[in-house]
Design a protein around this motif. Sequence first.
Motif, short mmCIF file in Angstrom:
data_model
loop_
_atom_site.label_atom_id
_atom_site.label_comp_id
_atom_site.label_asym_id
_atom_site.label_seq_id
_atom_site.Cartn_x
_atom_site.Cartn_y
_atom_site.Cartn_z
N SER A 8 -6.15 -2.87 -6.00
CA SER A 8 -4.99 -1.13 -5.82
C SER A 8 -5.85 -0.17 -6.46
O SER A 8 -5.87 0.24 -5.73
CB SER A 8 -4.01 -1.63 -5.84
OG SER A 8 -3.19 -2.98 -5.54
N ILE A 11 -9.16 0.61 -4.72
CA ILE A 11 -8.63 1.38 -3.39
C ILE A 11 -7.90 3.28 -3.38
O ILE A 11 -7.98 3.92 -3.07
CB ILE A 11 -7.72 0.41 -2.45
CG1 ILE A 11 -8.20 -0.78 -2.15
CG2 ILE A 11 -6.94 1.22 -1.12
CD1 ILE A 11 -9.51 -0.64 -1.05
N ALA A 12 -7.15 3.45 -4.38
CA ALA A 12 -6.22 4.45 -4.44
C ALA A 12 -8.31 5.34 -5.12
O ALA A 12 -7.91 6.35 -5.00
CB ALA A 12 -5.32 4.06 -5.88
N THR A 15 -10.20 6.38 -2.51
CA THR A 15 -9.85 7.22 -1.79
C THR A 15 -9.35 8.32 -2.24
O THR A 15 -9.87 9.77 -1.57
CB THR A 15 -7.86 6.94 -1.09
OG1 THR A 15 -7.77 5.47 -1.18
CG2 THR A 15 -7.51 8.00 0.06
N VAL A 56 -10.33 0.71 2.62
CA VAL A 56 -9.00 1.97 2.44
C VAL A 56 -8.45 3.00 4.13
O VAL A 56 -7.44 2.18 3.48
CB VAL A 56 -10.00 3.74 2.32
CG1 VAL A 56 -8.75 4.37 2.83
CG2 VAL A 56 -10.39 3.34 0.66
N GLU A 59 -6.01 -1.30 4.12
CA GLU A 59 -5.11 -1.44 3.34
C GLU A 59 -3.96 0.00 3.93
O GLU A 59 -2.58 -0.40 3.56
CB GLU A 59 -5.76 -1.29 1.93
CG GLU A 59 -6.20 -2.75 1.86
CD GLU A 59 -6.56 -2.56 0.74
OE1 GLU A 59 -5.68 -2.71 -0.62
OE2 GLU A 59 -7.16 -3.75 0.65
N GLU A 60 -4.19 1.44 3.98
CA GLU A 60 -3.45 2.41 3.60
C GLU A 60 -2.68 2.35 4.56
O GLU A 60 -1.78 2.70 5.34
CB GLU A 60 -4.51 4.18 3.12
CG GLU A 60 -4.75 3.93 1.88
CD GLU A 60 -3.59 3.42 0.79
OE1 GLU A 60 -2.63 4.34 1.18
OE2 GLU A 60 -3.94 3.69 -0.45
N ASN A 63 -0.50 -0.19 5.76
CA ASN A 63 0.89 -0.27 5.15
C ASN A 63 1.67 0.75 6.51
O ASN A 63 2.70 1.12 6.21
CB ASN A 63 0.55 0.27 4.15
CG ASN A 63 0.34 -0.51 2.95
OD1 ASN A 63 0.47 -1.65 3.00
ND2 ASN A 63 -0.42 0.37 1.82
N LEU A 64 1.11 2.46 6.31
CA LEU A 64 1.88 2.60 7.64
C LEU A 64 1.94 1.89 8.74
O LEU A 64 2.74 2.59 8.79
CB LEU A 64 0.57 4.11 7.93
CG LEU A 64 1.10 5.11 8.40
CD1 LEU A 64 2.14 6.30 7.88
CD2 LEU A 64 0.02 6.41 8.81
N ASN A 96 0.37 12.23 0.87
CA ASN A 96 -1.01 12.09 0.24
C ASN A 96 -2.42 12.65 1.14
O ASN A 96 -2.53 12.42 1.99
CB ASN A 96 -1.10 10.00 1.07
CG ASN A 96 -2.11 9.97 -0.44
OD1 ASN A 96 -3.60 9.87 -0.22
ND2 ASN A 96 -2.51 8.62 0.09
N LEU A 99 -5.61 10.97 0.59
CA LEU A 99 -5.75 10.04 2.49
C LEU A 99 -6.06 10.60 3.22
O LEU A 99 -6.54 10.15 3.96
CB LEU A 99 -4.62 9.11 2.33
CG LEU A 99 -4.66 8.27 3.60
CD1 LEU A 99 -5.74 7.06 4.11
CD2 LEU A 99 -3.16 7.34 3.85
#
Length: 203
Positions: A8, A11-12, A15, A56, A59-60, A63-64, A96, A99
Amino acid sequence: MKVSNKHSKIIAGATKVFAKKGFFNARISDIAREAKVADGTIYLYFNNKFDILISVFEEEIGNLIKQVNKLLAAEDDPRKMLEIFARKHLTVMKKNKNLAEVIQIELRQSAKLVKDYRNNRFSEYINIISFIIELGQEQNIYRISINPCIAKRAFFGALDEISRIWTVGTTTGFTVEEITQQILEIFLCGILEPEASFSYTIN
């Protein structure tokens, strides 16, 4: 540090680095530094920089998708469903900004890299819009002459462009609710059947 936590963090960190430096200028060492892990740790989870970029999005955006679908499950009016999608997207992009930057710039700059990547979450995400439009057409709310494939890109394009006010540092007094209202009024005037009038008001 747990394995999932390292993943995680990478990934963060990626981004943030992609948003700041761009995909092509970003280095694995930059991502490792931002994620506070060793360079070699990156390769325990990802094959290369492109693999990180795809992750990215997976996963991002994944989640959305879950968040949007959960909200849509409680609504059956296609007009309100478009509102839900717009409001959620704008809220997440404002929160974010990194992102939002990656979606707006890197998705375009890296188009040649991702064009062969078919099963991506981003396509699934904007297909939610075409699903809503098709649902509205079945209910005689949206005009049947509207092509859902074109409409989904027009609608997302509006959301994508307006999100730039947060990524390019433009100051504005407009709230997410006010922007959602404007986009819905403009868009719905073009796709509604004449008898399916709709007045959008902020709840």
